[in-house]
Design a protein around this motif. Sequence first.
Motif, PDB file in Angstrom:
ATOM      1  N   SER A  57      31.868 -27.409  39.253  1.00 36.51           N
ATOM      2  CA  SER A  57      31.554 -26.784  37.973  1.00 36.51           C
ATOM      3  C   SER A  57      32.637 -27.010  36.922  1.00 36.51           C
ATOM      4  CB  SER A  57      31.309 -25.286  38.142  1.00 36.51           C
ATOM      5  OG  SER A  57      32.511 -24.636  38.501  1.00 36.51           O
ATOM      6  N   THR A  58      33.888 -27.159  37.348  1.00 40.07           N
ATOM      7  CA  THR A  58      34.981 -27.407  36.398  1.00 40.07           C
ATOM      8  C   THR A  58      35.272 -28.891  36.235  1.00 40.07           C
ATOM      9  OG1 THR A  58      36.631 -27.128  38.140  1.00 40.07           O
ATOM     10  CG2 THR A  58      36.084 -25.180  36.809  1.00 40.07           C
ATOM     11  N   LYS A  59      34.413 -29.733  36.792  1.00 43.91           N
ATOM     12  CA  LYS A  59      34.512 -31.187  36.668  1.00 43.91           C
ATOM     13  C   LYS A  59      35.803 -31.770  37.263  1.00 43.91           C
ATOM     14  CE  LYS A  59      30.968 -31.657  33.582  1.00 43.91           C
ATOM     15  NZ  LYS A  59      29.900 -30.877  34.084  1.00 43.91           N
ATOM     16  N   GLN A  60      36.383 -31.089  38.263  1.00 40.64           N
ATOM     17  CA  GLN A  60      37.556 -31.634  38.951  1.00 40.64           C
ATOM     18  C   GLN A  60      37.145 -32.693  39.963  1.00 40.64           C
ATOM     19  OE1 GLN A  60      39.897 -28.493  40.614  1.00 40.64           O
ATOM     20  NE2 GLN A  60      40.031 -27.390  38.685  1.00 40.64           N
ATOM     21  N   VAL A  61      35.892 -32.603  40.415  1.00 42.84           N
ATOM     22  CA  VAL A  61      35.348 -33.560  41.381  1.00 42.84           C
ATOM     23  C   VAL A  61      34.054 -34.094  40.808  1.00 42.84           C
ATOM     24  CG1 VAL A  61      34.443 -33.824  43.701  1.00 42.84           C
ATOM     25  CG2 VAL A  61      36.372 -32.324  43.310  1.00 42.84           C
ATOM     26  N   ASN A  62      33.857 -35.387  40.908  1.00 38.08           N
ATOM     27  CA  ASN A  62      32.671 -36.009  40.337  1.00 38.08           C
ATOM     28  C   ASN A  62      31.643 -36.312  41.422  1.00 38.08           C
ATOM     29  OD1 ASN A  62      31.070 -37.024  38.349  1.00 38.08           O
ATOM     30  ND2 ASN A  62      32.102 -39.000  38.206  1.00 38.08           N
ATOM     31  N   LYS A  63      31.509 -35.431  42.396  1.00 40.72           N
ATOM     32  CA  LYS A  63      30.553 -35.603  43.495  1.00 40.72           C
ATOM     33  C   LYS A  63      29.661 -34.368  43.559  1.00 40.72           C
ATOM     34  CE  LYS A  63      32.843 -39.237  45.091  1.00 40.72           C
ATOM     35  NZ  LYS A  63      32.366 -40.563  45.035  1.00 40.72           N
ATOM     36  N   SER A  64      28.652 -34.428  44.422  1.00 41.64           N
ATOM     37  CA  SER A  64      27.777 -33.276  44.613  1.00 41.64           C
ATOM     38  C   SER A  64      28.186 -32.534  45.884  1.00 41.64           C
ATOM     39  CB  SER A  64      26.322 -33.723  44.719  1.00 41.64           C
ATOM     40  OG  SER A  64      26.140 -34.474  45.890  1.00 41.64           O
ATOM     41  N   ALA A  65      27.661 -31.332  46.038  1.00 43.99           N
ATOM     42  CA  ALA A  65      27.970 -30.532  47.228  1.00 43.99           C
ATOM     43  C   ALA A  65      27.407 -31.197  48.482  1.00 43.99           C
ATOM     44  CB  ALA A  65      27.416 -29.131  47.066  1.00 43.99           C
ATOM     45  N   ASP A  66      26.279 -31.896  48.351  1.00 44.01           N
ATOM     46  CA  ASP A  66      25.692 -32.596  49.501  1.00 44.01           C
ATOM     47  C   ASP A  66      26.619 -33.695  50.016  1.00 44.01           C
ATOM     48  OD1 ASP A  66      23.388 -31.059  49.482  1.00 44.01           O
ATOM     49  OD2 ASP A  66      22.383 -32.401  48.058  1.00 44.01           O
ATOM     50  N   TYR A  67      27.336 -34.335  49.121  1.00 41.47           N
ATOM     51  CA  TYR A  67      28.290 -35.369  49.521  1.00 41.47           C
ATOM     52  C   TYR A  67      29.346 -34.780  50.459  1.00 41.47           C
ATOM     53  CZ  TYR A  67      32.150 -38.678  49.182  1.00 41.47           C
ATOM     54  OH  TYR A  67      33.179 -39.541  49.486  1.00 41.47           O
ATOM     55  N   PHE A  68      29.864 -33.608  50.112  1.00 40.58           N
ATOM     56  CA  PHE A  68      30.892 -32.976  50.938  1.00 40.58           C
ATOM     57  C   PHE A  68      30.322 -32.479  52.262  1.00 40.58           C
ATOM     58  CE2 PHE A  68      32.855 -32.699  46.727  1.00 40.58           C
ATOM     59  CZ  PHE A  68      34.099 -33.229  47.029  1.00 40.58           C
ATOM     60  N   ARG A  69      29.081 -32.002  52.244  1.00 38.79           N
ATOM     61  CA  ARG A  69      28.453 -31.565  53.494  1.00 38.79           C
ATOM     62  C   ARG A  69      28.283 -32.734  54.458  1.00 38.79           C
ATOM     63  NH1 ARG A  69      24.676 -28.759  50.037  1.00 38.79           N
ATOM     64  NH2 ARG A  69      25.449 -26.659  49.734  1.00 38.79           N
ATOM     65  N   GLU A  70      27.919 -33.900  53.937  1.00 36.88           N
ATOM     66  CA  GLU A  70      27.754 -35.083  54.792  1.00 36.88           C
ATOM     67  C   GLU A  70      29.093 -35.623  55.269  1.00 36.88           C
ATOM     68  OE1 GLU A  70      25.497 -37.917  52.594  1.00 36.88           O
ATOM     69  OE2 GLU A  70      23.756 -36.590  52.411  1.00 36.88           O
ATOM     70  N   MET A  71      30.136 -35.492  54.437  1.00 39.01           N
ATOM     71  CA  MET A  71      31.452 -36.025  54.761  1.00 39.01           C
ATOM     72  C   MET A  71      32.220 -35.119  55.729  1.00 39.01           C
ATOM     73  SD  MET A  71      34.333 -37.211  52.022  1.00 39.01           S
ATOM     74  CE  MET A  71      35.132 -35.639  51.809  1.00 39.01           C
ATOM     75  N   ALA A  72      31.769 -33.883  55.914  1.00 42.04           N
ATOM     76  CA  ALA A  72      32.500 -32.896  56.699  1.00 42.04           C
ATOM     77  C   ALA A  72      32.600 -33.300  58.168  1.00 42.04           C
ATOM     78  CB  ALA A  72      31.830 -31.546  56.589  1.00 42.04           C
ATOM     79  N   LEU A  73      33.770 -33.080  58.752  1.00 39.94           N
ATOM     80  CA  LEU A  73      33.966 -33.280  60.181  1.00 39.94           C
ATOM     81  C   LEU A  73      33.336 -32.140  60.964  1.00 39.94           C
ATOM     82  CD1 LEU A  73      37.742 -34.285  60.136  1.00 39.94           C
ATOM     83  CD2 LEU A  73      35.790 -35.814  60.338  1.00 39.94           C
ATOM     84  N   TYR A  74      33.325 -30.948  60.350  1.00 46.67           N
ATOM     85  CA  TYR A  74      32.775 -29.746  61.000  1.00 46.67           C
ATOM     86  C   TYR A  74      32.360 -28.763  59.924  1.00 46.67           C
ATOM     87  CZ  TYR A  74      32.515 -25.585  63.954  1.00 46.67           C
ATOM     88  OH  TYR A  74      32.092 -24.449  64.602  1.00 46.67           O
ATOM     89  N   THR A  75      31.255 -28.051  60.152  1.00 46.27           N
ATOM     90  CA  THR A  75      30.798 -27.015  59.241  1.00 46.27           C
ATOM     91  C   THR A  75      30.811 -25.690  59.983  1.00 46.27           C
ATOM     92  OG1 THR A  75      29.362 -28.594  58.135  1.00 46.27           O
ATOM     93  CG2 THR A  75      28.919 -26.273  57.737  1.00 46.27           C
ATOM     94  N   ALA A  76      31.611 -24.739  59.499  1.00 44.81           N
ATOM     95  CA  ALA A  76      31.727 -23.429  60.132  1.00 44.81           C
ATOM     96  C   ALA A  76      30.827 -22.448  59.415  1.00 44.81           C
ATOM     97  CB  ALA A  76      33.171 -22.949  60.086  1.00 44.81           C
ATOM     98  N   MET A  77      29.864 -21.905  60.146  1.00 44.55           N
ATOM     99  CA  MET A  77      28.940 -20.913  59.612  1.00 44.55           C
ATOM    100  C   MET A  77      29.384 -19.544  60.118  1.00 44.55           C
ATOM    101  SD  MET A  77      26.700 -22.756  57.977  1.00 44.55           S
ATOM    102  CE  MET A  77      25.147 -21.956  57.864  1.00 44.55           C
ATOM    103  N   PRO A  78      29.273 -18.491  59.306  1.00 42.97           N
ATOM    104  CA  PRO A  78      29.638 -17.156  59.775  1.00 42.97           C
ATOM    105  C   PRO A  78      28.676 -16.655  60.857  1.00 42.97           C
ATOM    106  CG  PRO A  78      28.792 -17.062  57.543  1.00 42.97           C
ATOM    107  CD  PRO A  78      28.890 -18.493  57.910  1.00 42.97           C
ATOM    108  N   LYS A  79      29.241 -15.982  61.839  1.00 41.30           N
ATOM    109  CA  LYS A  79      28.407 -15.452  62.931  1.00 41.30           C
ATOM    110  C   LYS A  79      28.203 -13.965  62.754  1.00 41.30           C
ATOM    111  CE  LYS A  79      29.664 -18.878  66.309  1.00 41.30           C
ATOM    112  NZ  LYS A  79      30.297 -19.175  67.562  1.00 41.30           N
TER     113      LYS A  79
END
Length: 79
Positions: A57-79
């Motif tokens: 939102s502050t234009k510090q990164v020029n990618k989408s959130a989906d890009y980071f989700r795909e690039m992630a080594l692991y996604t931690a969801m709250p239990k």
Amino acid sequence: MKKIIIAYKNWLFNIRKKQAIKQAQQLANEQRRKFLVLNFKGKPTVVSMKQIKFWISTKQVNKSADYFREMALYTAMPK
């Protein structure tokens, strides 16, 4: 000698990745947010999805959130 150095770097990366995954899951359970383990500059780093959306939102990164989700080594969801 080169193979030993590469093996050591891989071993160290795997240790750091396990520690980051553990930290991400702990933070996700405590803060009730989604956390990602990303590879920044060769090191596993824990970043929250809220922080990623702030960067977008502050234009510090020029990618989408989906890009980071795909690039992630692991996604931690709250239990």
